[in-house]
Design an enzyme around this catalytic site. Structure first.
Site, PDB file in Angstrom:
ATOM      1  CB  SER A  49      -0.928   0.017   1.216  1.00 40.70           C
ATOM      2  OG  SER A  49      -0.162  -0.064   2.396  1.00 40.70           O
ATOM      3  CE1 TYR A 235      16.965   0.427   8.327  1.00 38.03           C
ATOM      4  CE2 TYR A 235      18.462  -1.407   7.887  1.00 38.03           C
ATOM      5  CZ  TYR A 235      17.190  -0.844   7.818  1.00 38.03           C
ATOM      6  OH  TYR A 235      16.155  -1.556   7.273  1.00 38.03           O
ATOM      7  CE  LYS A 244      14.735  -4.678   6.657  1.00 34.60           C
ATOM      8  NZ  LYS A 244      13.495  -5.187   6.054  1.00 34.60           N
TER       9      LYS A 244
HETATM   10  P1  NAD Z   1       6.160   1.425   4.409  1.00 32.49           P
HETATM   11  O1  NAD Z   1       5.844   1.792   5.814  1.00 32.49           O
HETATM   12  O2  NAD Z   1       5.971   2.431   3.346  1.00 32.49           O
HETATM   13  O3  NAD Z   1       5.282   0.114   3.997  1.00 32.49           O
HETATM   14  C1  NAD Z   1       4.958  -0.884   4.908  1.00 32.49           C
HETATM   15  C2  NAD Z   1       3.814  -1.727   4.394  1.00 32.49           C
HETATM   16  O4  NAD Z   1       3.543  -2.755   5.371  1.00 32.49           O
HETATM   17  C3  NAD Z   1       2.482  -0.986   4.198  1.00 32.49           C
HETATM   18  O5  NAD Z   1       1.868  -1.484   3.028  1.00 32.49           O
HETATM   19  C4  NAD Z   1       1.644  -1.405   5.413  1.00 32.49           C
HETATM   20  O6  NAD Z   1       0.241  -1.374   5.211  1.00 32.49           O
HETATM   21  C5  NAD Z   1       2.122  -2.828   5.579  1.00 32.49           C
HETATM   22  N1  NAD Z   1       1.876  -3.390   6.912  1.00 32.49           N
HETATM   23  C6  NAD Z   1       2.438  -3.047   8.093  1.00 32.49           C
HETATM   24  N2  NAD Z   1       1.971  -3.873   9.072  1.00 32.49           N
HETATM   25  C7  NAD Z   1       1.122  -4.737   8.471  1.00 32.49           C
HETATM   26  C8  NAD Z   1       0.347  -5.839   8.940  1.00 32.49           C
HETATM   27  N3  NAD Z   1       0.361  -6.242  10.211  1.00 32.49           N
HETATM   28  N4  NAD Z   1      -0.427  -6.500   8.052  1.00 32.49           N
HETATM   29  C9  NAD Z   1      -0.477  -6.126   6.743  1.00 32.49           C
HETATM   30  N5  NAD Z   1       0.270  -5.109   6.236  1.00 32.49           N
HETATM   31  C10 NAD Z   1       1.049  -4.430   7.097  1.00 32.49           C
HETATM   32  O7  NAD Z   1       7.641   0.865   4.437  1.00 32.49           O
HETATM   33  P2  NAD Z   1       8.818   0.734   3.348  1.00 32.49           P
HETATM   34  O8  NAD Z   1       9.874   1.685   3.710  1.00 32.49           O
HETATM   35  O9  NAD Z   1       8.281   0.665   1.972  1.00 32.49           O
HETATM   36  O10 NAD Z   1       9.381  -0.695   3.769  1.00 32.49           O
HETATM   37  C11 NAD Z   1       9.053  -1.903   3.093  1.00 32.49           C
HETATM   38  C12 NAD Z   1      10.238  -2.843   3.207  1.00 32.49           C
HETATM   39  O11 NAD Z   1      11.345  -2.267   2.505  1.00 32.49           O
HETATM   40  C13 NAD Z   1      10.687  -3.057   4.660  1.00 32.49           C
HETATM   41  O12 NAD Z   1      11.067  -4.385   4.839  1.00 32.49           O
HETATM   42  C14 NAD Z   1      11.895  -2.133   4.756  1.00 32.49           C
HETATM   43  O13 NAD Z   1      12.812  -2.542   5.739  1.00 32.49           O
HETATM   44  C15 NAD Z   1      12.472  -2.295   3.360  1.00 32.49           C
HETATM   45  N6  NAD Z   1      13.425  -1.224   2.956  1.00 32.49           N
HETATM   46  C16 NAD Z   1      13.107   0.086   3.107  1.00 32.49           C
HETATM   47  C17 NAD Z   1      14.049   1.057   2.775  1.00 32.49           C
HETATM   48  C18 NAD Z   1      13.749   2.532   2.951  1.00 32.49           C
HETATM   49  O14 NAD Z   1      14.695   3.332   2.941  1.00 32.49           O
HETATM   50  N7  NAD Z   1      12.491   2.916   3.079  1.00 32.49           N
HETATM   51  C19 NAD Z   1      15.292   0.681   2.249  1.00 32.49           C
HETATM   52  C20 NAD Z   1      15.564  -0.663   2.058  1.00 32.49           C
HETATM   53  C21 NAD Z   1      14.624  -1.619   2.429  1.00 32.49           C
END
Ligand code: NAD
Length: 401
Positions: A49, A235, A244
């Site tokens: 989302s 981090y 991670k």
């Molecule tokens: P975000 O907060 O934008 O997205 C998180 C998603 O998880 C949302 O769709 C939310 O609805 C869903 N969610 C949370 N709890 C939930 C539950 N109990 N049931 C169903 N859905 C649930 O986060 P993001 O930054 O896009 O992170 C996504 C992944 O990417 C993570 O694993 C994060 O560690 C990884 N990541 C992020 C970055 C960054 O800089 N943002 C960098 C590398 C990796």
């Protein structure tokens, strides 16, 4: 309802639906302007989302004509609340995907529960063609209830070892704020692994495999982060980094299982730092991200999440330019971690003061992206207009679990 931004300590408490529509349309237009790829036919995205999961949903649909299921946990609008950005992202993304003639489905509820896994499996069996060929695990959550025990665990953003003091940026006021990040206890480290580590991803894959819902050559990916020296204490060497590492270990376990079962693969993908709902609250991150954007823009290699994800899928997951590290992780963060990029980022961060922060770092991109992700800051949206939320909400089609 009149909707003005309500943001405190880099958390948005509301979203503007009309701005969100602009934000989704922009991403779709960008993706349509890029090369297409032959990717999966049927994909399940857990956490599709917002952030990287949303970027994945759009890149797959508009880059490779993939049918998608999205599982997310988002707040619906009420008399007093606008609904979360993710709720409106789902509504407008799904509407555009359907308009393009593809199948798409939203489940809203707890991805960690057995019930959600069963509902999604039933849908795949009965209405989604019987098999999926990609599962993307992109959850970021503060807590998780283990469905086997009913115990709820909370994740923490803390350091392991000595407490750390550093600066962060308040999006609302533009102020630099000093923050001390406490050292985690052993229990807090274990709990963060329980929430953000690989256990639930493994449960999804094992369950769908048992139900015979994974196609031949099925792939699953999860998004990880390593990052540079500038963020390593908070981090990679902190509680979230421990989770991670667990996620990456799980990928290697799942890879062996999937190779054997369906000639498939499980891959940890190390993405670049991006402004998202999850990352904006990480101390130090806003400054690092603003320095990174400044440098990457100058070098003309800056990417927004949907651009980064599109390159990942075209080149590295479904193309022939996969870059793996010695541990077998896919590395689209190769641009972020280039030596020339990081040495310039370090030089900028070393000079930051309260007086120069907004001139030497690209803090305005950081704030503007954050605002856009919540539907704010679009010139052609009238933020003084009264918004009829129930009317707009008619576009949202989802199943609540
Ligand atoms: P975000 O907060 O934008 O997205 C998180 C998603 O998880 C949302 O769709 C939310 O609805 C869903 N969610 C949370 N709890 C939930 C539950 N109990 N049931 C169903 N859905 C649930 O986060 P993001 O930054 O896009 O992170 C996504 C992944 O990417 C993570 O694993 C994060 O560690 C990884 N990541 C992020 C970055 C960054 O800089 N943002 C960098 C590398 C990796």
């Amino acid at each position: 309802m009149i909707i003005q931004p309500s943001i405190r300590m880099n958390v948005a408490f509301n979203a503007h639906p009309l701005g969100i529509k602009r934000y989704i349309d922009q991403q779709i237009a960008d993706i349509k302007g890029k090369p297409t790829f032959v990717g999966p036919k049927k994909a399940l995205i857990i956490g599709g989302s917002t952030g990287y999961g949303l970027a994945t949903r759009l890149s797959l649909a508009f880059g490779s004509q993939t049918d998608t299921i999205n599982v997310s946990l988002e707040g619906q609008p009420t008399d007093k609340r606008t609904g979360s950005s993710g709720f409106w992202n789902n509504a407008y993304a799904a509407a555009a995907i359907r308009e393009a003639g593809l199948v798409t489905k939203d489940f809203i509820g707890d991805a960690f529960s057995f019930e959600m896994k069963k509902c999604v499996a039933d849908y795949i069996k009965k209405e989604f063609g019987g098999k999926i060929d990609l599962l993307v695990y992109s959850l970021a959550s503060g807590k998780r209830t283990d469905p086997r025990t009913g115990i709820t665990y909370s994740s923490t953003l803390k350091v392991i070892g000595e407490p750390l003091t550093g600066n962060t940026l308040d999006i609302n006021t533009g102020e630099l704020l000093e923050r001390t990040i406490e050292a985690a206890t052993t229990e807090e480290i274990a709990n963060t692994i329980k929430v953000m580590g690989g256990e639930d991803w493994k449960m999804w894959i094992e369950f769908l495999l048992e139900e015979d819902l994974l196609a031949d050559t099925f792939k699953t990916v999860t998004y990880s982060y390593i990052g540079p020296k500038a963020t390593e204490k908070i981090y990679r060497e902190g509680t979230i980094g421990a989770a991670k590492e667990d996620m990456e270990r799980t990928a290697f376990e799942l890879d062996a299982v999937l190779k054997n079962a369906v000639n498939g693969e499980a891959l940890p993908v190390v993405c670049r730092a991006a402004v998202t709902r999850a990352s904006a609250v990480i101390p130090i991150f806003p400054l690092y991200s603003s320095a990174l954007t400044q440098v990457m823009k100058e070098k003309q290699i800056e990417e927004l999440p949907h651009e980064h994800i599109h390159r990942l899928y075209i080149d590295m997951l479904y193309g022939n330019k996969r870059e793996l590290d010695a541990e077998g992780r896919v590395r689209p963060d190769n641009w972020e971690l280039r030596e020339d990029v990081q040495s310039e980022v370090d030089a900028l961060l070393a000079q930051v003061t309260e007086e120069n922060v907004h001139t030497i770092l690209d803090t305005s991109s950081f704030s503007n992206i954050f605002l856009a992700q919540n539907g704010f800051g679009f010139e052609d949206v009238d933020y003084s207009a009264d918004i009829d939320l129930p009317k707009l909400q008619e576009i949202a089609i989802f199943e609540e679990v």
